[in-house]
Design an enzyme around this catalytic site. Structure first.
Site, PDB file in Angstrom:
ATOM      1  CD  GLU A 190      -0.873 -14.029   3.300  1.00 29.82           C
ATOM      2  OE1 GLU A 190      -1.763 -13.728   4.117  1.00 29.82           O
ATOM      3  OE2 GLU A 190       0.256 -13.499   3.299  1.00 29.82           O
ATOM      4  CG  ASP A 219       1.346  18.048  -8.877  1.00 33.73           C
ATOM      5  OD1 ASP A 219       0.562  18.841  -8.328  1.00 33.73           O
ATOM      6  OD2 ASP A 219       0.992  17.213  -9.720  1.00 33.73           O
ATOM      7  N   PRO A 244       2.709  -4.905  -1.821  1.00 35.94           N
ATOM      8  CG  PRO A 244       2.041  -5.611   0.284  1.00 35.94           C
ATOM      9  CD  PRO A 244       1.899  -5.930  -1.165  1.00 35.94           C
ATOM     10  NE  ARG A 248      -3.357  15.913  -9.214  1.00 33.63           N
ATOM     11  CZ  ARG A 248      -2.218  16.612  -9.289  1.00 33.63           C
ATOM     12  NH1 ARG A 248      -1.092  15.995  -9.618  1.00 33.63           N
ATOM     13  NH2 ARG A 248      -2.198  17.891  -9.047  1.00 33.63           N
TER      14      ARG A 248
HETATM   15  N1  LIG Z   1       0.438  -1.576   0.270  1.00 37.19           N
HETATM   16  C1  LIG Z   1      -0.224  -2.641  -0.313  1.00 37.19           C
HETATM   17  N2  LIG Z   1      -0.772  -3.652   0.339  1.00 37.19           N
HETATM   18  C2  LIG Z   1      -1.350  -4.602  -0.498  1.00 37.19           C
HETATM   19  C3  LIG Z   1      -1.960  -5.790  -0.111  1.00 37.19           C
HETATM   20  C4  LIG Z   1      -2.474  -6.626  -1.079  1.00 37.19           C
HETATM   21 BR1  LIG Z   1      -3.284  -8.254  -0.556  1.00 37.19          BR
HETATM   22  C5  LIG Z   1      -2.385  -6.323  -2.432  1.00 37.19           C
HETATM   23  C6  LIG Z   1      -1.770  -5.162  -2.824  1.00 37.19           C
HETATM   24  C7  LIG Z   1      -1.253  -4.303  -1.854  1.00 37.19           C
HETATM   25  S1  LIG Z   1      -0.414  -2.805  -2.027  1.00 37.19           S
END
Ligand SMILES: Nc1nc2cc(Br)ccc2s1
Length: 244
Positions: free
Chosen positions: A113, A170, A86, A155
């Site tokens: 985590e 696109d 994230p 793709r």
């Molecule tokens: N939006 C995302 N959430 C996550 C959670 C984890 Br745990 C690993 C990678 C990602 S990419």
């Protein structure tokens, strides 16, 4: 292109056997290998995580296991290491295009985590390492993010899309669609439950159709993605666009 994916849930990647990606694999355009991270553990419980230094909730994935796994998969080669997280740089159509040009990608799917940061430090000295996010929300692991990225990248590979022009048109595609989303699309019948297809699309006038489509893309971008509209390069907007 070779893709390696390391995960504690290899079964997440069954969808890569179907549709466009599945056909690309059959044709040999994509060579996908999925690996079970626990194969590089040495304890009876196949432990891949431990409590975080500094305290706090949840668990962190152990560096030793990841180190053995990535060493084994990469060998003496130099895949580009992609770690979904994230907190990563945004995955965009532009990055998808860039990654589609790579000969070998290695995806490391974190859970809990996340992966001990020393893993990315370790490989950053000899591989291109990208921590990449697919949006401002938190999943339970990186697997779904890898599915998203593999489809967006796959793709774009030669021969995967029946019509290569589709990728050019696109949403977000570099060039004329940069910072633009696509407008509405229609097919037969010309009238459906009283809803008519816009007349210009039935006119056969390609210039007018192209103009209408661009207008619709601009309007939808302004409505749904005002931050993209604000980033539109004024030089790419002609005088007609500016009136919208
Ligand atoms: N939006 C995302 N959430 C996550 C959670 C984890 Br745990 C690993 C990678 C990602 S990419």
């Amino acid at each position: 292109m070779r893709l390696d994916i390391i995960s504690i849930f290899p079964e997440y990647f069954a969808p890569l056997d179907v549709s466009l990606i599945g056909k690309a694999r059959e044709r040999g355009t994509l060579d996908v290998h999925v690996h079970q991270l626990r194969d590089w553990t040495h304890d009876v419980h196949k432990t891949v995580d431990d409590t975080p230094y500094g305290g706090g909730p949840g668990m962190v994935m152990k560096p030793e296991v990841w180190g053995e796994a990535i060493d084994a998969v990469a060998g003496d080669g130099a895949p580009r290491l992609i770690v979904p997280t994230p907190s990563g740089r945004p995955f965009t159509q532009e990055l998808a295009q860039e990654l589609a040009g790579e000969p070998w990608l290695l995806f490391a799917c974190g859970r809990y985590e996340g992966i001990d940061s020393r893993v990315m430090e370790e490989y950053g000295s000899r591989l291109r390492v990208d921590e990449v996010g697919i949006g401002d929300y938190v999943l339970a692991g990186g697997e779904v993010a890898v599915l998203v990225m593999v489809e967006a990248i796959g793709r774009l590979l030669p021969g995967v899309l029946g019509n290569a022009q589709s990728a050019v048109d696109d949403s977000f595609a570099p060039g004329s669609m940069q910072n633009l989303v696509e407008g509405p699309v229609y097919t037969k019948p010309p009238v459906w439950r009283g809803h008519e297809v816009p007349e210009v699309l039935l006119s056969g006038h390609h210039g007018k159709i192209a103009r209408w489509r661009r207008d619709q893309a601009l309007r939808r971008t302004v409505r749904n993605r005002p931050e993209l509209a604000a980033a539109l390069d004024p030089d790419t907007l002609d005088k007609h666009d500016r009136k919208l």
